[in-house]
Design a protein around this motif. Structure first.
Motif, PDB file in Angstrom:
ATOM      1  N   UNK A 264     113.394 -17.641 -36.133  1.00  0.00           N
ATOM      2  CA  UNK A 264     112.693 -16.501 -36.720  1.00  0.00           C
ATOM      3  C   UNK A 264     113.056 -15.216 -35.986  1.00  0.00           C
ATOM      4  N   UNK A 265     113.104 -15.301 -34.628  1.00  0.00           N
ATOM      5  CA  UNK A 265     113.425 -14.113 -33.831  1.00  0.00           C
ATOM      6  C   UNK A 265     114.826 -13.580 -34.141  1.00  0.00           C
ATOM      7  N   UNK A 266     115.762 -14.496 -34.336  1.00  0.00           N
ATOM      8  CA  UNK A 266     117.131 -14.063 -34.598  1.00  0.00           C
ATOM      9  C   UNK A 266     117.274 -13.554 -36.024  1.00  0.00           C
ATOM     10  N   UNK A 267     116.599 -14.192 -36.972  1.00  0.00           N
ATOM     11  CA  UNK A 267     116.768 -13.815 -38.368  1.00  0.00           C
ATOM     12  C   UNK A 267     116.217 -12.423 -38.664  1.00  0.00           C
ATOM     13  N   UNK A 268     115.110 -12.054 -38.001  1.00  0.00           N
ATOM     14  CA  UNK A 268     114.526 -10.728 -38.277  1.00  0.00           C
ATOM     15  C   UNK A 268     115.485  -9.607 -37.896  1.00  0.00           C
ATOM     16  N   UNK A 269     115.953  -9.537 -36.627  1.00  0.00           N
ATOM     17  CA  UNK A 269     116.893  -8.462 -36.307  1.00  0.00           C
ATOM     18  C   UNK A 269     118.210  -8.591 -37.064  1.00  0.00           C
ATOM     19  N   UNK A 270     118.614  -9.825 -37.362  1.00  0.00           N
ATOM     20  CA  UNK A 270     119.856  -9.998 -38.114  1.00  0.00           C
ATOM     21  C   UNK A 270     119.704  -9.419 -39.524  1.00  0.00           C
ATOM     22  N   UNK A 271     118.548  -9.667 -40.144  1.00  0.00           N
ATOM     23  CA  UNK A 271     118.306  -9.118 -41.483  1.00  0.00           C
ATOM     24  C   UNK A 271     118.270  -7.590 -41.442  1.00  0.00           C
ATOM     25  N   UNK A 272     117.578  -7.070 -40.402  1.00  0.00           N
ATOM     26  CA  UNK A 272     117.526  -5.613 -40.260  1.00  0.00           C
ATOM     27  C   UNK A 272     118.923  -5.045 -40.057  1.00  0.00           C
ATOM     28  N   UNK A 273     119.702  -5.714 -39.194  1.00  0.00           N
ATOM     29  CA  UNK A 273     121.061  -5.256 -38.923  1.00  0.00           C
ATOM     30  C   UNK A 273     121.907  -5.278 -40.193  1.00  0.00           C
ATOM     31  N   UNK A 274     121.763  -6.346 -40.983  1.00  0.00           N
ATOM     32  CA  UNK A 274     122.508  -6.434 -42.226  1.00  0.00           C
ATOM     33  C   UNK A 274     122.109  -5.312 -43.184  1.00  0.00           C
TER      34      UNK A 274
ATOM     35  N   UNK B 227     120.929  -2.279 -42.318  1.00  0.00           N
ATOM     36  CA  UNK B 227     121.489  -1.034 -41.826  1.00  0.00           C
ATOM     37  C   UNK B 227     122.992  -0.960 -42.113  1.00  0.00           C
ATOM     38  N   UNK B 228     123.691  -2.044 -41.884  1.00  0.00           N
ATOM     39  CA  UNK B 228     125.139  -2.038 -42.143  1.00  0.00           C
ATOM     40  C   UNK B 228     125.432  -1.829 -43.625  1.00  0.00           C
ATOM     41  N   UNK B 229     124.612  -2.441 -44.471  1.00  0.00           N
ATOM     42  CA  UNK B 229     124.819  -2.248 -45.922  1.00  0.00           C
ATOM     43  C   UNK B 229     124.598  -0.787 -46.310  1.00  0.00           C
ATOM     44  N   UNK B 230     123.574  -0.171 -45.710  1.00  0.00           N
ATOM     45  CA  UNK B 230     123.315   1.248 -45.990  1.00  0.00           C
ATOM     46  C   UNK B 230     124.464   2.126 -45.520  1.00  0.00           C
ATOM     47  N   UNK B 231     124.938   1.857 -44.302  1.00  0.00           N
ATOM     48  CA  UNK B 231     126.052   2.644 -43.770  1.00  0.00           C
ATOM     49  C   UNK B 231     127.305   2.477 -44.630  1.00  0.00           C
ATOM     50  N   UNK B 232     127.536   1.243 -45.123  1.00  0.00           N
ATOM     51  CA  UNK B 232     128.709   1.018 -45.974  1.00  0.00           C
ATOM     52  C   UNK B 232     128.569   1.775 -47.287  1.00  0.00           C
ATOM     53  N   UNK B 233     127.391   1.767 -47.879  1.00  0.00           N
ATOM     54  CA  UNK B 233     127.193   2.480 -49.142  1.00  0.00           C
ATOM     55  C   UNK B 233     127.360   3.984 -48.948  1.00  0.00           C
TER      56      UNK B 233
ATOM     57  N   UNK C 242     120.043   5.140 -38.805  1.00  0.00           N
ATOM     58  CA  UNK C 242     120.389   3.775 -39.192  1.00  0.00           C
ATOM     59  C   UNK C 242     121.385   3.160 -38.207  1.00  0.00           C
ATOM     60  N   UNK C 243     122.315   3.995 -37.743  1.00  0.00           N
ATOM     61  CA  UNK C 243     123.301   3.500 -36.788  1.00  0.00           C
ATOM     62  C   UNK C 243     122.642   3.132 -35.461  1.00  0.00           C
TER      63      UNK C 243
END
Length: 497
Positions: free
Chosen positions: A277-287, A289-295, A307-308
């Motif tokens: 659970x601990x890893x998935x939360x920041x990983x989801x957040x990171x994903x 942010x990266x999706x936003x930066x890519x868009x 976001x960065x």
């Protein structure tokens, strides 16, 4: 094979050879006594019979009874009132009273003798041929006795007479071992009955022992079927009772180990669930942010610095979490072994601070370090010690406020040949009531919960455990600047000159 059967087979395997050996020794003793008696009989009777033998050698031979003037063989004189060997006691006449006292021993059978000349030839046609083995033996001795492997009741000797010439120069005598002169065992075999009785009694006595062993076996099997929850009930202070108590002690130890194993498995399942659970939360957040930066990059928009920064923060958090998980797995091993080496604390502190500066800068936190001008060297496990200091520094940065400050100060205590490392921040701080619990695994302050509610709270626990293994002292106190001060003290490897 069952215990009773094995004991019976073992007892029989011992008794049979012993009984055979005893009978063999008894028969041998009787045979040797009969040989001696027959030899003495021949040398005692033949001088008186020489004249009759030489006068009619063709008819001399057969049974030779001892004369009444001739006493029994030496060493076997009968008790007073008994007839000499070779003579039967007088039969009671009609109407006479039976003899008083114990029954008298049987009389010896008469010896059968034959005479031979110097060439072992007999003029009596009924005389048997002299055995070749006895004839050869007479070349070196005066009396030859037939050899045997298993003693029998028959005795045969060949004797050279004192005169040594004539038709009666040699005498071949044959007799028996009856009566049992020289016997070791009683004449009656009734003595075997006590031996058989002892054997039977031993087997009967083993019955209760075998029964108790079977009962113990069944009790152990029942206890094992319920994971040794039931005790083995076997009374007594003998070896079987001691064995039952040993089984109970072993069962308690096994139950204790199983309970600990269940606790470890439960803790592991809980730990893995929370860690995932601990890893998935920041990983989801990171994903995200990266999706936003890519868009934004694809649309030609300006990069969202917030976001960065958030993405960097989540990546840094996950890296710290992974390092803590590896350290926790190592520290919770049954036998923790430190891989000690010389560690330069100044270099280590600079490396830790340099690792956290990027995230501190993105969070708006200033991080500085101060080190002495001389080397500070300790004997330590560099991986665990670096992770411990990194955890304290990470907490000071992550849970600080924007515009806050973190100072990592390394000092050398010359008088005590020790070092002192302090990590001080001016963040929101932690209530004093919670300071004593911070080093416990899984405990997290209220402020930490509000900032990262799903964290495992492993950082200070790892720091406390690493300090304990190294023999260092870890102190947590409120900082004079309003935040938290963590102090780590320990002995130096060797004083520098």
């Amino acid at each position: 094979m069952k215990l009773r059967a094995r004991l019976a087979v073992a007892t029989i395997a011992v008794m049979l050879p012993m009984t055979f050996a005893l009978f063999w020794y008894d028969a041998t003793a009787r045979h040797r006594a009969a040989e001696q008696n027959l030899t003495e009989f021949v040398f005692g009777q033949m001088p008186a019979s020489r004249e009759a033998c030489e006068a009619a050698p063709s008819s001399f031979g057969g049974e030779l009874r001892p004369s009444r003037t001739m006493g029994p063989p030496r060493g076997n004189r009968p008790p007073p009132g008994e007839p000499p060997p070779g003579e039967l006691p007088p039969r009671p006449g009609p109407g006479s009273a039976p003899p008083h006292g114990p029954p008298r021993p049987r009389a010896a059978r008469p010896a059968v003798v034959h005479a031979y000349d110097e060439t072992f030839h007999s003029e009596n046609p009924d005389a048997p041929a002299v055995p070749e083995a006895l004839a050869r033996a007479m070349e070196e001795q005066d009396v030859a006795i037939t050899s045997y492997v298993l003693p029998t009741s028959s005795v045969e000797i060949l004797a050279r007479m004192p005169w040594g010439t004539g038709p009666c120069a040699y005498v071949l005598a044959r007799g028996t071992t009856d009566p049992a002169w020289g016997a070791v065992l009683p004449e009656s075999n009734i003595w075997l009955l006590p031996t058989v009785a002892v054997f039977a009694a031993m087997l009967l006595a083993l019955g209760p022992v075998v029964g108790r062993i079977r009962k113990l076996t069944e009790a152990v099997q029942r206890s094992a079927s319920v994971t040794y929850a039931d005790a083995v009930l076997i009374e007594g202070d003998d070896e079987i009772g001691v064995l039952a108590r040993a089984f109970n002690a072993a069962g308690r130890e096994i139950r204790s180990q199983l309970e600990k194993k269940d606790q470890r498995e439960q803790a592991l399942r809980h730990f893995l669930a929370n860690t995932t659970h601990d890893v998935m939360i920041p990983l989801t957040v990171l994903q995200g942010h990266l999706a936003t930066l890519r868009e934004d990059a694809a649309a030609g928009k300006r990069v969202d610095v917030g976001a960065l920064v958030s993405a960097m923060d989540e990546a840094h958090y996950m890296a710290s979490l992974v390092h803590n998980l590896a350290a926790t797995a190592r520290l919770e091993a049954a036998d923790v072994k430190l891989q000690r080496s010389e560690v330069d604390l100044e270099t280590l502190v600079k490396r830790v601070v340099g690792r956290h500066k990027p995230i501190a800068k993105q969070l708006g936190v200033s991080i500085e370090t101060a080190v002495p001008g001389e080397p500070v060297t300790v004997s330590a496990d560099v991986t665990l010690l670096e992770q411990a200091i990194s955890n304290v520094t990470y907490n000071a940065v992550r849970y600080n406020r924007s515009g806050g400050h973190v100072a990592v100060i390394l000092e050398r205590v010359a008088k005590e040949a020790a070092f002192r490392l302090r990590v001080v921040d001016d963040g929101p701080g932690i209530p004093e009531a919670e300071l004593s619990w911070l080093a416990e695994r899984g405990f997290r302050g209220n402020e930490a919960r509000s900032r990262a509610p799903d964290g495992q709270g492993l950082g200070l626990h790892i720091t406390h455990r690493a300090a304990e293994l190294h023999g260092f002292r870890l102190t947590l106190r409120p900082s004079e600047y309003g935040g938290l001060e963590v102090e780590l003290e320990g002995k130096l490897d060797a004083p520098s000159g």
